[in-house]
Motif scaffolding. Sequence first.
Motif, short mmCIF file in Angstrom:
data_model
loop_
_atom_site.label_atom_id
_atom_site.label_comp_id
_atom_site.label_asym_id
_atom_site.label_seq_id
_atom_site.Cartn_x
_atom_site.Cartn_y
_atom_site.Cartn_z
N LEU A 241 0.84 -1.20 0.00
CA LEU A 241 0.00 0.00 0.00
C LEU A 241 0.87 1.25 0.00
N VAL A 242 0.61 2.14 -0.94
CA VAL A 242 1.27 3.45 -1.01
C VAL A 242 0.24 4.51 -0.66
N GLU A 243 0.63 5.41 0.25
CA GLU A 243 -0.22 6.55 0.58
C GLU A 243 0.55 7.84 0.40
N MET A 244 -0.14 8.89 0.02
CA MET A 244 0.51 10.19 -0.19
C MET A 244 -0.45 11.31 0.16
N ALA A 245 0.12 12.46 0.54
CA ALA A 245 -0.67 13.64 0.88
C ALA A 245 0.22 14.86 0.71
N SER A 246 -0.41 16.02 0.54
CA SER A 246 0.35 17.26 0.39
C SER A 246 -0.39 18.41 1.04
N ARG A 247 0.39 19.28 1.67
CA ARG A 247 -0.18 20.50 2.23
C ARG A 247 -0.50 21.51 1.13
N TYR A 248 -0.07 21.23 -0.10
CA TYR A 248 -0.27 22.15 -1.22
C TYR A 248 -1.42 21.66 -2.10
N PRO A 249 -2.56 22.33 -2.10
CA PRO A 249 -3.72 21.86 -2.88
C PRO A 249 -3.42 21.68 -4.37
N ALA A 250 -2.50 22.46 -4.92
CA ALA A 250 -2.21 22.36 -6.34
C ALA A 250 -1.62 21.01 -6.74
N ARG A 251 -1.12 20.24 -5.79
CA ARG A 251 -0.49 18.95 -6.09
C ARG A 251 -1.51 17.81 -6.13
N SER B 72 -3.98 14.48 4.94
CA SER B 72 -3.07 14.96 5.97
C SER B 72 -1.67 14.37 5.81
N GLU B 73 -0.67 15.24 5.67
CA GLU B 73 0.71 14.77 5.61
C GLU B 73 1.09 14.04 6.91
N ALA B 74 0.73 14.63 8.04
CA ALA B 74 1.09 14.02 9.33
C ALA B 74 0.46 12.64 9.47
N GLN B 75 -0.77 12.50 9.04
CA GLN B 75 -1.45 11.22 9.17
C GLN B 75 -0.77 10.16 8.30
N VAL B 76 -0.38 10.53 7.09
CA VAL B 76 0.30 9.58 6.20
C VAL B 76 1.61 9.11 6.82
N MET B 77 2.39 10.04 7.35
CA MET B 77 3.70 9.69 7.86
C MET B 77 3.62 8.92 9.18
N TRP B 78 2.78 9.38 10.09
CA TRP B 78 2.76 8.78 11.43
C TRP B 78 1.97 7.49 11.47
N SER B 79 0.99 7.31 10.61
CA SER B 79 0.25 6.04 10.61
C SER B 79 1.17 4.88 10.26
N LYS B 80 2.17 5.14 9.41
CA LYS B 80 3.16 4.11 9.14
C LYS B 80 4.22 4.06 10.23
N LEU B 81 4.72 5.22 10.65
CA LEU B 81 5.86 5.26 11.55
C LEU B 81 5.54 4.62 12.90
N VAL B 82 4.33 4.81 13.40
CA VAL B 82 3.95 4.21 14.67
C VAL B 82 4.09 2.69 14.61
N ARG B 83 3.56 2.10 13.55
CA ARG B 83 3.62 0.64 13.38
C ARG B 83 5.04 0.18 13.08
N LEU B 84 5.70 0.86 12.13
CA LEU B 84 7.05 0.45 11.73
C LEU B 84 8.04 0.55 12.87
N ASN B 85 7.96 1.63 13.63
CA ASN B 85 8.90 1.83 14.73
C ASN B 85 8.78 0.70 15.75
N ALA B 86 7.54 0.34 16.11
CA ALA B 86 7.33 -0.73 17.08
C ALA B 86 7.84 -2.06 16.55
N LEU B 87 7.55 -2.34 15.28
CA LEU B 87 8.01 -3.59 14.67
C LEU B 87 9.53 -3.63 14.57
N ALA B 88 10.12 -2.54 14.07
CA ALA B 88 11.58 -2.51 13.88
C ALA B 88 12.32 -2.60 15.21
#
Length: 300
Positions: free
Chosen positions: A140-150, A173-189
């Motif tokens: 799964l790939v997720e992406m987000a941008s604070r810039y509406p033009a993107r 949400s950029e923060a949601q995209v990054m942290w939803s993965k990082l929370v899980r990945l950090n615990a696993l790693a």
Amino acid sequence: MRIAILGPGGVGGLLAGALDRAGEQVVVVARESTAAVISERGLRVQSVSLGEFVAHPRTLTLLQEPADALIVATKAAGLETALERIAIEPKLVLPLLNGLDHIALLRERFAADSVVAGSIRVEADRPQAGVVVHTSPFLLVEMASRYPARRADMEELSEALNDAQVQARVKDSEAQVMWSKLVRLNALACTTSAYDKLLGEIRSTPALRADLLAAIEEASAVGRAEGAEDIDPATAMAELTSAHATLGSSMQRDIAAGRAPELDAIPGSVLRAAARHGIACPTIERLVAMIEARIERAAS
């Protein structure tokens, strides 16, 4: 789309192979030795969801031609050196690195509004140049941008990935995209690397499962402070509870192979953000200390 992929490792190689097989205009940007192998033999993909096939994307050691999208799939430690191979300004830059700090670096290197927040959920490895092994049922790939033009550019790239059988979503949400993965990945790693065990044994051992849950809860608190308001520890724990028992982490594999693990990029990102908000993360800190001790013992 004209899609360039920087770094044909486990992640970049898997995406390059899938996109090339789907008929997209994809070019791989790599160091000379890797580019030579892929040019000569193709890119061999072994995937539990995409099957086994050999793709033949174009390869370059320096990107000088226009690209609608640049997918950056290097390790965090090698990012700055790898960027020397990019001599153009892509319309869209999608980084799929672990951690957080690469976003700021890329927004300094390219037009800030071209760089979006991105994450990928996958277990994939590159045992040798030109070979990719994808062992997880999830991709799964997720992406987000604070810039509406993107938004339109992200939707176009997402469509190309979905057409290549790579599930992709555009989020708000950029923060949601990054942290939803990082929370899980950090615990696993952190748990798999500290104890050198796969997820199944982590889950089935009460003390280790407690560390897994505590690492999730600590990072979730940091993520919410960073603006990822919908981060829920129960969701991350449910994902890891349902994941296959043989799931490991790239950090665990790096340590086993004698390579430098992404301690700075993964738990380091969490701990630096925690320090900004005055949030204590005792479990993550203890696990990092255990990993550092393992690395030191192996080196002695």
